[in-house]
Design a protein around this motif. Structure first.
Motif, PDB file in Angstrom:
ATOM      1  N   SER A  82       0.830  -1.208   0.000  1.00 25.51           N
ATOM      2  CA  SER A  82       0.000   0.000   0.000  1.00 25.51           C
ATOM      3  C   SER A  82       0.866   1.260   0.000  1.00 25.51           C
ATOM      4  O   SER A  82       0.490   2.279  -0.585  1.00 25.51           O
ATOM      5  CB  SER A  82      -0.974   0.007   1.170  1.00 25.51           C
ATOM      6  N   HIS A  83       2.038   1.206   0.632  1.00 28.30           N
ATOM      7  CA  HIS A  83       2.954   2.346   0.577  1.00 28.30           C
ATOM      8  C   HIS A  83       3.464   2.531  -0.852  1.00 28.30           C
ATOM      9  O   HIS A  83       3.527   3.651  -1.356  1.00 28.30           O
ATOM     10  CB  HIS A  83       4.142   2.147   1.522  1.00 28.30           C
ATOM     11  N   GLY A  84       3.821   1.433  -1.478  1.00 31.94           N
ATOM     12  CA  GLY A  84       4.281   1.499  -2.858  1.00 31.94           C
ATOM     13  C   GLY A  84       3.212   2.037  -3.787  1.00 31.94           C
ATOM     14  O   GLY A  84       3.504   2.812  -4.708  1.00 31.94           O
ATOM     15  N   ASN A  85       1.974   1.647  -3.539  1.00 31.11           N
ATOM     16  CA  ASN A  85       0.865   2.125  -4.371  1.00 31.11           C
ATOM     17  C   ASN A  85       0.681   3.641  -4.214  1.00 31.11           C
ATOM     18  O   ASN A  85       0.415   4.344  -5.193  1.00 31.11           O
ATOM     19  CB  ASN A  85      -0.420   1.377  -4.024  1.00 31.11           C
ATOM     20  N   ILE A  86       0.841   4.144  -3.013  1.00 29.45           N
ATOM     21  CA  ILE A  86       0.739   5.592  -2.786  1.00 29.45           C
ATOM     22  C   ILE A  86       1.823   6.321  -3.581  1.00 29.45           C
ATOM     23  O   ILE A  86       1.548   7.302  -4.278  1.00 29.45           O
ATOM     24  CB  ILE A  86       0.844   5.928  -1.288  1.00 29.45           C
ATOM     25  N   LEU A  87       3.044   5.823  -3.494  1.00 27.78           N
ATOM     26  CA  LEU A  87       4.139   6.465  -4.217  1.00 27.78           C
ATOM     27  C   LEU A  87       3.924   6.381  -5.725  1.00 27.78           C
ATOM     28  O   LEU A  87       4.215   7.330  -6.452  1.00 27.78           O
ATOM     29  CB  LEU A  87       5.476   5.844  -3.805  1.00 27.78           C
ATOM     30  N   PHE A  88       3.394   5.253  -6.182  1.00 32.54           N
ATOM     31  CA  PHE A  88       3.085   5.099  -7.603  1.00 32.54           C
ATOM     32  C   PHE A  88       2.045   6.137  -8.032  1.00 32.54           C
ATOM     33  O   PHE A  88       2.200   6.805  -9.061  1.00 32.54           O
ATOM     34  CB  PHE A  88       2.575   3.683  -7.881  1.00 32.54           C
ATOM     35  N   GLN A  89       0.973   6.287  -7.258  1.00 32.12           N
ATOM     36  CA  GLN A  89      -0.087   7.245  -7.594  1.00 32.12           C
ATOM     37  C   GLN A  89       0.439   8.678  -7.608  1.00 32.12           C
ATOM     38  O   GLN A  89       0.088   9.468  -8.488  1.00 32.12           O
ATOM     39  CB  GLN A  89      -1.261   7.116  -6.613  1.00 32.12           C
ATOM     40  N   LEU A  90       1.282   9.013  -6.640  1.00 30.84           N
ATOM     41  CA  LEU A  90       1.848  10.365  -6.598  1.00 30.84           C
ATOM     42  C   LEU A  90       2.778  10.600  -7.779  1.00 30.84           C
ATOM     43  O   LEU A  90       2.804  11.695  -8.352  1.00 30.84           O
ATOM     44  CB  LEU A  90       2.588  10.598  -5.280  1.00 30.84           C
TER      45      LEU A  90
END
Length: 142
Positions: free
Chosen positions: A36-44
């Motif tokens: 989920s942290h990786g997904n946040i960074l991907f979205q940003l």
């Protein structure tokens, strides 16, 4: 393997790809990094600055869960939280330099993962596979 084990097989593939990613991230010094942290960074990385509400929606989490995840990323130096110039009540989340470096590394790892995942597939087979997955996903839409 019979067709009734398809979901189990998909689950297994998910597990081995997640392990692949985790191991590659560890090789670059990123330990204990939740997907989920990786997904946040991907979205940003994809969208630039985002409000907490926009980010929560894009990662399919409620706003309070997204806030906890973002605060951890901020504490570890991957993101910055800045006041919105037009509305002081809103905060925008942006990638920090460390976050940008992370997304550069994960792009390389993702390319390696996809290369491994689709080894031996023609472009038409890749597209057909994606079409099938989209059909399965639509079967579960309400």
């Amino acid at each position: 393997m019979n067709v009734n084990s398809s979901i189990s097989f998909l689950s297994h593939i998910h597990t081995i790809t997640a392990t692949f990613l985790t191991e590659k991230l560890k090789q670059h010094g990123f330990n204990d990094f939740a997907s989920s942290h990786g997904n946040i960074l991907f979205q940003l990385n994809k969208n630039g600055k985002m409000t907490m509400g926009e980010l929560a929606k894009s990662i399919n989490r409620d706003k309070s869960t997204a806030t906890v995840l973002v605060r951890k990323l901020e504490k570890e130096g991957f993101v910055s939280i800045i006041n919105d110039k037009n509305d002081k009540r809103n905060k925008n989340i942006v990638l920090s330099q460390k976050g940008m470096e992370y997304t550069k590394i994960t792009t390389e790892i993702s390319n390696e993962l996809l290369s491994t995942f689709y080894k031996g597939f023609s472009e038409q087979e890749k597209q057909t596979f994606l079409d099938f997955l989209e059909r399965i996903e639509k079967n579960f839409e309400i």
